[in-house]
Design an enzyme around this catalytic site. Structure first.
Site, PDB file in Angstrom:
ATOM      1  N   HIS A 177      -6.651 -34.855   1.524  1.00  8.25           N
ATOM      2  CA  HIS A 177      -5.641 -34.533   2.538  1.00  8.25           C
ATOM      3  C   HIS A 177      -6.234 -33.450   3.435  1.00  8.25           C
ATOM      4  O   HIS A 177      -6.945 -32.553   2.942  1.00  8.25           O
ATOM      5  CB  HIS A 177      -4.375 -34.000   1.889  1.00  8.25           C
ATOM      6  CG  HIS A 177      -3.629 -35.014   1.081  1.00  8.25           C
ATOM      7  ND1 HIS A 177      -2.292 -34.877   0.817  1.00  8.25           N
ATOM      8  CD2 HIS A 177      -4.012 -36.164   0.475  1.00  8.25           C
ATOM      9  CE1 HIS A 177      -1.879 -35.890   0.080  1.00  8.25           C
ATOM     10  NE2 HIS A 177      -2.915 -36.689  -0.149  1.00  8.25           N
ATOM     11  N   GLU A 234      -4.949 -30.820   4.859  1.00 13.92           N
ATOM     12  CA  GLU A 234      -4.530 -29.457   4.528  1.00 13.92           C
ATOM     13  C   GLU A 234      -5.334 -28.917   3.345  1.00 13.92           C
ATOM     14  O   GLU A 234      -5.727 -27.750   3.336  1.00 13.92           O
ATOM     15  CB  GLU A 234      -3.029 -29.408   4.197  1.00 13.92           C
ATOM     16  CG  GLU A 234      -2.128 -29.918   5.294  1.00 13.92           C
ATOM     17  CD  GLU A 234      -1.785 -31.394   5.155  1.00 13.92           C
ATOM     18  OE1 GLU A 234      -0.748 -31.793   5.706  1.00 13.92           O
ATOM     19  OE2 GLU A 234      -2.541 -32.148   4.487  1.00 13.92           O
ATOM     20  N   CYS A 263       2.300 -31.629   1.690  1.00 18.18           N
ATOM     21  CA  CYS A 263       2.916 -32.149   0.470  1.00 18.18           C
ATOM     22  C   CYS A 263       2.815 -31.087  -0.623  1.00 18.18           C
ATOM     23  O   CYS A 263       2.111 -30.079  -0.451  1.00 18.18           O
ATOM     24  CB  CYS A 263       2.216 -33.444   0.048  1.00 18.18           C
ATOM     25  SG  CYS A 263       0.542 -33.194  -0.595  1.00 18.18           S
ATOM     26  N   CYS A 294      -0.841 -30.143  -1.530  1.00 20.92           N
ATOM     27  CA  CYS A 294      -1.504 -29.325  -0.518  1.00 20.92           C
ATOM     28  C   CYS A 294      -0.916 -27.925  -0.456  1.00 20.92           C
ATOM     29  O   CYS A 294      -1.642 -26.940  -0.329  1.00 20.92           O
ATOM     30  CB  CYS A 294      -1.430 -30.007   0.843  1.00 20.92           C
ATOM     31  SG  CYS A 294      -2.383 -31.533   0.906  1.00 20.92           S
TER      32      CYS A 294
END
Length: 153
Positions: free
Chosen positions: A60, A62, A90, A93
């Site tokens: 991801h 992030e 999320c 993250c």
């Protein structure tokens, strides 16, 4: 960093760069998520989702930027850094960002909204995990939602 310094950032420009990265991810076959790190109103790092193309569920943007920020920047530099992200981080993250010490995270599409596109139940929201980091949004929400509407979820 004072709030007045952050207030002078070009928030819309930085968020639109995160949108560009989200579109690049989608064009490549990944889900449409993108993020940038900004210090002194300049992008210092950028990432887009690579979960599918790298066969790694941790990729991801992030989380990639959290790892980079922790490795490359001093705590003082991180405390003067803002993350702009196309979608609210999320829980995975947000957990990765928790100890990084960024000043602020600004998102476009909220975690409560992403389920409109992906299905399922809303996850724990980033502010509940990032209790020492200011989480702000939505910014340019209609533009951010349009990216998800265009994606074939």
């Amino acid at each position: 960093m004072s709030d007045s310094d952050i207030d002078t950032f070009d928030h819309e420009r930085h968020m639109r760069r995160a949108f560009d990265l989200a579109r690049e991810a989608a064009d490549r076959g990944d889900e449409p998520f993108g993020s940038v790190l900004v210090r002194e109103n300049e992008v210092v790092a950028a990432a887009s989702n690579r979960v599918v193309t790298e066969s790694d569920l941790r990729r991801h943007p992030e989380l990639d930027l959290a790892r980079e920020a922790h490795r490359e920047y001093s705590p003082e530099e991180r405390a003067r850094t803002v993350m702009y992200t196309s979608t609210e981080p999320c829980p995975m993250c947000a957990g990765g960002l928790r100890g990084v010490g960024l000043d602020r995270i600004v998102y476009s599409v909220g975690g409560d909204e992403i389920v409109d596109f992906t299905g399922g139940d809303p996850a724990v929201r980033a502010p509940a995990i990032l209790d020492e980091t200011d989480v702000t949004g939505p910014l340019l929400n209609e533009e951010g939602r349009a990216i998800h509407e265009e994606f074939d979820w």
